[in-house]
Design a protein around this motif. Structure first.
Motif, PDB file in Angstrom:
ATOM      1  N   PHE A 236       0.834  -1.205   0.000  1.00 48.30           N
ATOM      2  CA  PHE A 236       0.000   0.000   0.000  1.00 48.30           C
ATOM      3  C   PHE A 236       0.870   1.257   0.000  1.00 48.30           C
ATOM      4  O   PHE A 236       0.597   2.217  -0.737  1.00 48.30           O
ATOM      5  CB  PHE A 236      -0.920   0.004   1.227  1.00 48.30           C
ATOM      6  CG  PHE A 236      -2.191  -0.773   1.063  1.00 48.30           C
ATOM      7  CD1 PHE A 236      -3.243  -0.269   0.325  1.00 48.30           C
ATOM      8  CD2 PHE A 236      -2.334  -2.016   1.654  1.00 48.30           C
ATOM      9  CE1 PHE A 236      -4.428  -0.980   0.178  1.00 48.30           C
ATOM     10  CE2 PHE A 236      -3.511  -2.744   1.520  1.00 48.30           C
ATOM     11  CZ  PHE A 236      -4.556  -2.229   0.777  1.00 48.30           C
TER      12      PHE A 236
ATOM     13  N   ALA B 104       2.491   1.674  -3.388  1.00 47.20           N
ATOM     14  CA  ALA B 104       1.488   2.134  -4.351  1.00 47.20           C
ATOM     15  C   ALA B 104       1.220   3.626  -4.161  1.00 47.20           C
ATOM     16  O   ALA B 104       1.069   4.382  -5.135  1.00 47.20           O
ATOM     17  CB  ALA B 104       0.197   1.335  -4.194  1.00 47.20           C
ATOM     18  N   GLY B 105       1.162   4.064  -2.894  1.00 46.23           N
ATOM     19  CA  GLY B 105       0.964   5.485  -2.630  1.00 46.23           C
ATOM     20  C   GLY B 105       2.086   6.329  -3.204  1.00 46.23           C
ATOM     21  O   GLY B 105       1.841   7.383  -3.806  1.00 46.23           O
TER      22      GLY B 105
ATOM     23  N   GLY C  41      -5.251   8.315  -4.381  1.00 45.26           N
ATOM     24  CA  GLY C  41      -4.146   7.428  -4.724  1.00 45.26           C
ATOM     25  C   GLY C  41      -2.983   7.503  -3.762  1.00 45.26           C
ATOM     26  O   GLY C  41      -2.634   6.507  -3.119  1.00 45.26           O
TER      27      GLY C  41
ATOM     28  N   HIS D 282      -3.756   5.675   0.096  1.00 48.85           N
ATOM     29  CA  HIS D 282      -3.125   4.356   0.071  1.00 48.85           C
ATOM     30  C   HIS D 282      -1.985   4.269   1.089  1.00 48.85           C
ATOM     31  O   HIS D 282      -1.763   3.209   1.686  1.00 48.85           O
ATOM     32  CB  HIS D 282      -2.655   4.005  -1.348  1.00 48.85           C
ATOM     33  CG  HIS D 282      -3.771   3.474  -2.179  1.00 48.85           C
ATOM     34  ND1 HIS D 282      -4.537   4.282  -2.975  1.00 48.85           N
ATOM     35  CD2 HIS D 282      -4.288   2.218  -2.293  1.00 48.85           C
ATOM     36  CE1 HIS D 282      -5.472   3.554  -3.557  1.00 48.85           C
ATOM     37  NE2 HIS D 282      -5.347   2.299  -3.161  1.00 48.85           N
ATOM     38  N   THR D 283      -1.307   5.375   1.314  1.00 53.69           N
ATOM     39  CA  THR D 283      -0.307   5.372   2.386  1.00 53.69           C
ATOM     40  C   THR D 283      -0.986   5.219   3.746  1.00 53.69           C
ATOM     41  O   THR D 283      -0.520   4.458   4.606  1.00 53.69           O
ATOM     42  CB  THR D 283       0.518   6.665   2.358  1.00 53.69           C
ATOM     43  OG1 THR D 283       1.026   6.888   1.034  1.00 53.69           O
ATOM     44  CG2 THR D 283       1.690   6.579   3.326  1.00 53.69           C
TER      45      THR D 283
ATOM     46  N   PHE E 232      -3.892   3.781   4.320  1.00 51.40           N
ATOM     47  CA  PHE E 232      -4.382   2.411   4.420  1.00 51.40           C
ATOM     48  C   PHE E 232      -3.271   1.479   4.913  1.00 51.40           C
ATOM     49  O   PHE E 232      -3.467   0.675   5.828  1.00 51.40           O
ATOM     50  CB  PHE E 232      -4.880   1.909   3.066  1.00 51.40           C
ATOM     51  CG  PHE E 232      -6.107   2.602   2.547  1.00 51.40           C
ATOM     52  CD1 PHE E 232      -7.075   3.105   3.401  1.00 51.40           C
ATOM     53  CD2 PHE E 232      -6.306   2.751   1.172  1.00 51.40           C
ATOM     54  CE1 PHE E 232      -8.219   3.747   2.904  1.00 51.40           C
ATOM     55  CE2 PHE E 232      -7.431   3.379   0.677  1.00 51.40           C
ATOM     56  CZ  PHE E 232      -8.392   3.885   1.546  1.00 51.40           C
TER      57      PHE E 232
ATOM     58  N   GLN F 242      -8.801  -5.450  -0.686  1.00 53.67           N
ATOM     59  CA  GLN F 242      -8.919  -3.999  -0.747  1.00 53.67           C
ATOM     60  C   GLN F 242      -7.941  -3.393  -1.746  1.00 53.67           C
ATOM     61  O   GLN F 242      -8.286  -2.490  -2.511  1.00 53.67           O
ATOM     62  CB  GLN F 242      -8.682  -3.378   0.634  1.00 53.67           C
ATOM     63  CG  GLN F 242      -9.042  -1.888   0.635  1.00 53.67           C
ATOM     64  CD  GLN F 242      -8.139  -1.034   1.475  1.00 53.67           C
ATOM     65  OE1 GLN F 242      -7.713  -1.459   2.536  1.00 53.67           O
ATOM     66  NE2 GLN F 242      -7.859   0.173   1.034  1.00 53.67           N
ATOM     67  N   PHE F 243      -6.708  -3.903  -1.746  1.00 49.40           N
ATOM     68  CA  PHE F 243      -5.691  -3.412  -2.674  1.00 49.40           C
ATOM     69  C   PHE F 243      -6.164  -3.562  -4.116  1.00 49.40           C
ATOM     70  O   PHE F 243      -5.993  -2.645  -4.945  1.00 49.40           O
ATOM     71  CB  PHE F 243      -4.394  -4.199  -2.459  1.00 49.40           C
ATOM     72  CG  PHE F 243      -3.190  -3.641  -3.174  1.00 49.40           C
ATOM     73  CD1 PHE F 243      -2.386  -2.691  -2.567  1.00 49.40           C
ATOM     74  CD2 PHE F 243      -2.867  -4.075  -4.456  1.00 49.40           C
ATOM     75  CE1 PHE F 243      -1.274  -2.181  -3.218  1.00 49.40           C
ATOM     76  CE2 PHE F 243      -1.751  -3.569  -5.113  1.00 49.40           C
ATOM     77  CZ  PHE F 243      -0.952  -2.615  -4.491  1.00 49.40           C
TER      78      PHE F 243
ATOM     79  N   THR G 289      -9.099  -0.658  -4.496  1.00 51.85           N
ATOM     80  CA  THR G 289      -8.852   0.784  -4.406  1.00 51.85           C
ATOM     81  C   THR G 289      -7.760   1.274  -5.346  1.00 51.85           C
ATOM     82  O   THR G 289      -7.828   2.417  -5.826  1.00 51.85           O
ATOM     83  CB  THR G 289      -8.509   1.202  -2.965  1.00 51.85           C
ATOM     84  OG1 THR G 289      -7.437   0.392  -2.469  1.00 51.85           O
ATOM     85  CG2 THR G 289      -9.711   1.056  -2.048  1.00 51.85           C
ATOM     86  N   VAL G 290      -6.746   0.440  -5.641  1.00 49.69           N
ATOM     87  CA  VAL G 290      -5.689   0.898  -6.550  1.00 49.69           C
ATOM     88  C   VAL G 290      -6.245   1.141  -7.957  1.00 49.69           C
ATOM     89  O   VAL G 290      -6.113   2.245  -8.499  1.00 49.69           O
ATOM     90  CB  VAL G 290      -4.501  -0.091  -6.563  1.00 49.69           C
ATOM     91  CG1 VAL G 290      -3.542   0.253  -7.698  1.00 49.69           C
ATOM     92  CG2 VAL G 290      -3.768  -0.041  -5.228  1.00 49.69           C
TER      93      VAL G 290
ATOM     94  N   TRP H 170     -13.615   1.968  -5.839  1.00 47.71           N
ATOM     95  CA  TRP H 170     -13.103   2.699  -4.675  1.00 47.71           C
ATOM     96  C   TRP H 170     -14.006   2.497  -3.457  1.00 47.71           C
ATOM     97  O   TRP H 170     -13.532   2.174  -2.364  1.00 47.71           O
ATOM     98  CB  TRP H 170     -12.971   4.183  -5.001  1.00 47.71           C
ATOM     99  CG  TRP H 170     -12.599   5.003  -3.804  1.00 47.71           C
ATOM    100  CD1 TRP H 170     -13.430   5.726  -2.999  1.00 47.71           C
ATOM    101  CD2 TRP H 170     -11.290   5.134  -3.234  1.00 47.71           C
ATOM    102  NE1 TRP H 170     -12.727   6.316  -1.982  1.00 47.71           N
ATOM    103  CE2 TRP H 170     -11.410   5.969  -2.102  1.00 47.71           C
ATOM    104  CE3 TRP H 170     -10.037   4.652  -3.583  1.00 47.71           C
ATOM    105  CZ2 TRP H 170     -10.332   6.318  -1.303  1.00 47.71           C
ATOM    106  CZ3 TRP H 170      -8.943   4.998  -2.789  1.00 47.71           C
ATOM    107  CH2 TRP H 170      -9.093   5.823  -1.666  1.00 47.71           C
TER     108      TRP H 170
END
Length: 410
Positions: free
Chosen positions: A30, A33-34, A61, A65-66, A68, A92-93, A96-97, A122
């Protein structure tokens, strides 16, 4: 009985991987990704993408995501609980990504179908996140049980205040995520459908309140200095109420002015509290400078918000306000705290180290200031130059995190 080594396949989900290992692995994904979304956001800003695309990449984004990733590892501990399950993290990943990415594509390329699909993904992913965390802390939603050890017993009252703000932030995330979906299909719009309301619910309510709450718990421990309980009593309630007033009052009027004042109290109070901790601390870590720069950007954003409430909106300065809040207050603080969890100095790959981390912080901060100056005086090339500098800083940050994760975890 013979034992097997922990292979790459084992780490991806067999019984040999513990829940703690799985949670750590997905938390890093996560966070990474952030950081990737941060680079995409700055690249989109350089290319001239609109603010709706920027909110999807920057707020949903990068920032969330950070959040999360670190929430899964930190919040259960702060509520004296163990994460109920790690099995929902990859689900979830996977929601939401692509959801944030499709929302950005839909806004940038004017593709309504992509935006609708992204919003649905989302919201589904956020529902998984909220369900997992709320089930984890059931029975302690107020956060009275803090998990604070006896050695830090003097911090418990502040820890309880910080914990109590977390469910409020989660409620803002839920309401703001509903607003992302609202109006795109059969779901009725939130109030009148004015999009800045949704942005404030998510960025000021969901993200900034998390920063304030976690900041009063985490940052004093990093800096080894006790926080001001009086400031916590002021900042956290103001940070909880201000976003609702702003969202309801936008774009003008008495409610908006009240919301701007209350949120300014929260932001300026947080910045003053962190600056005091920074000045009193004997610890010196590169990440602390990122949070300090973020706090300073937040003060500038708060001052702009007050000016909007008093004198009305200015489109150029509204763009500056958005960048100061999301890239400044939230972004620089996230980058700084990231270097506490993942110290660049331990890296053994090319370019790893505190100097590179400081360069990443400096490029983002300098780029933001140059961009804001360009927007304020109406000099377009200066604003673009600032965005290019911020893009360079974001790329360095992603490089450092990716290198550290690869070096340590393969």
């Amino acid at each position: 009985m013979a034992t097997r080594s922990l292979t790459g396949a084992d780490r991806d989900g067999t019984d040999e991987e513990t829940d703690a290992e799985r949670a750590s692995r997905w938390s890093r994904r996560f966070v990474l990704a952030g950081a990737a979304f941060l680079v995409c956001w700055q690249a989109a800003a350089v290319a001239g993408a609109g603010r709706r695309a920027g909110v999807s990449l920057g707020v949903l984004g990068f920032v969330f995501h950070t959040i999360f990733g670190k929430a899964y590892s930190l919040l259960p501990t702060y509520f004296d609980r163990t994460l109920a399950t790690t099995r929902t993290m990859p689900l979830q990943f996977a929601l939401t990504v692509p959801g944030a990415a499709l929302l950005a594509v839909g806004a940038a390329a004017s593709v309504p179908l992509a935006g609708t699909a992204g919003a649905a993904l989302w919201v589904a992913g956020v529902a998984v996140f909220l369900g997992t965390l709320l089930w984890t802390v059931r029975g302690n939603l107020s956060g009275r049980e803090t998990g604070t050890g006896e050695a830090k017993a003097h911090l418990r009252p502040t820890d309880r205040l910080a914990n109590a703000a977390v469910p409020v932030a989660l409620a803002y995330l839920a309401l703001g995520s509903y607003g992302v979906l609202a109006g795109r299909g059969p779901v009725p719009p939130l109030l009148d459908g004015y999009l800045p309301r949704v942005t404030h619910l998510l960025a000021a309510g969901g993200a900034a309140l998390v920063l304030f709450a976690v900041g009063f718990r985490l940052l004093p421990r990093f800096l080894a200095v006790a926080p001001s309980r009086r400031l916590a009593v002021t900042v956290l309630p103001a940070g909880a109420v201000g976003p609702a007033l702003l969202a309801a009052g936008l774009p003008a009027g008495t409610l908006f002015r009240l919301g701007a004042a209350v949120e300014a109290v929260a932001v300026v109070g947080f910045a003053a509290g962190y600056a005091a901790l920074f000045a009193r601390s004997d610890n010196d870590r590169v990440g602390f400078y990122g949070v300090l720069a973020g706090a300073g950007a937040g003060v500038l954003a708060a001052l702009l918000g007050i000016s909007f409430a008093v004198a009305g909106m200015d489109p150029a300065l509204a763009a500056a306000h958005y960048r100061l809040n999301v890239l400044g207050l939230l972004g620089l603080s996230i980058v700084g705290v990231s270097y506490q969890f993942y110290p660049p100095a331990v890296g053994r790959f090319r370019g790893a180290g505190d100097r590179t981390a400081l360069a990443a912080i400096g490029l983002v901060a300098a780029g933001l200031l140059v961009e804001i100056a360009g927007l304020a005086v109406g000099v377009g090339p200066a604003a673009v130059t600032g965005r290019v500098l911020a893009l360079a800083g974001a790329a360095v940050h992603l490089y450092l995190l990716a290198g550290l994760f690869r070096q340590r975890y393969g």
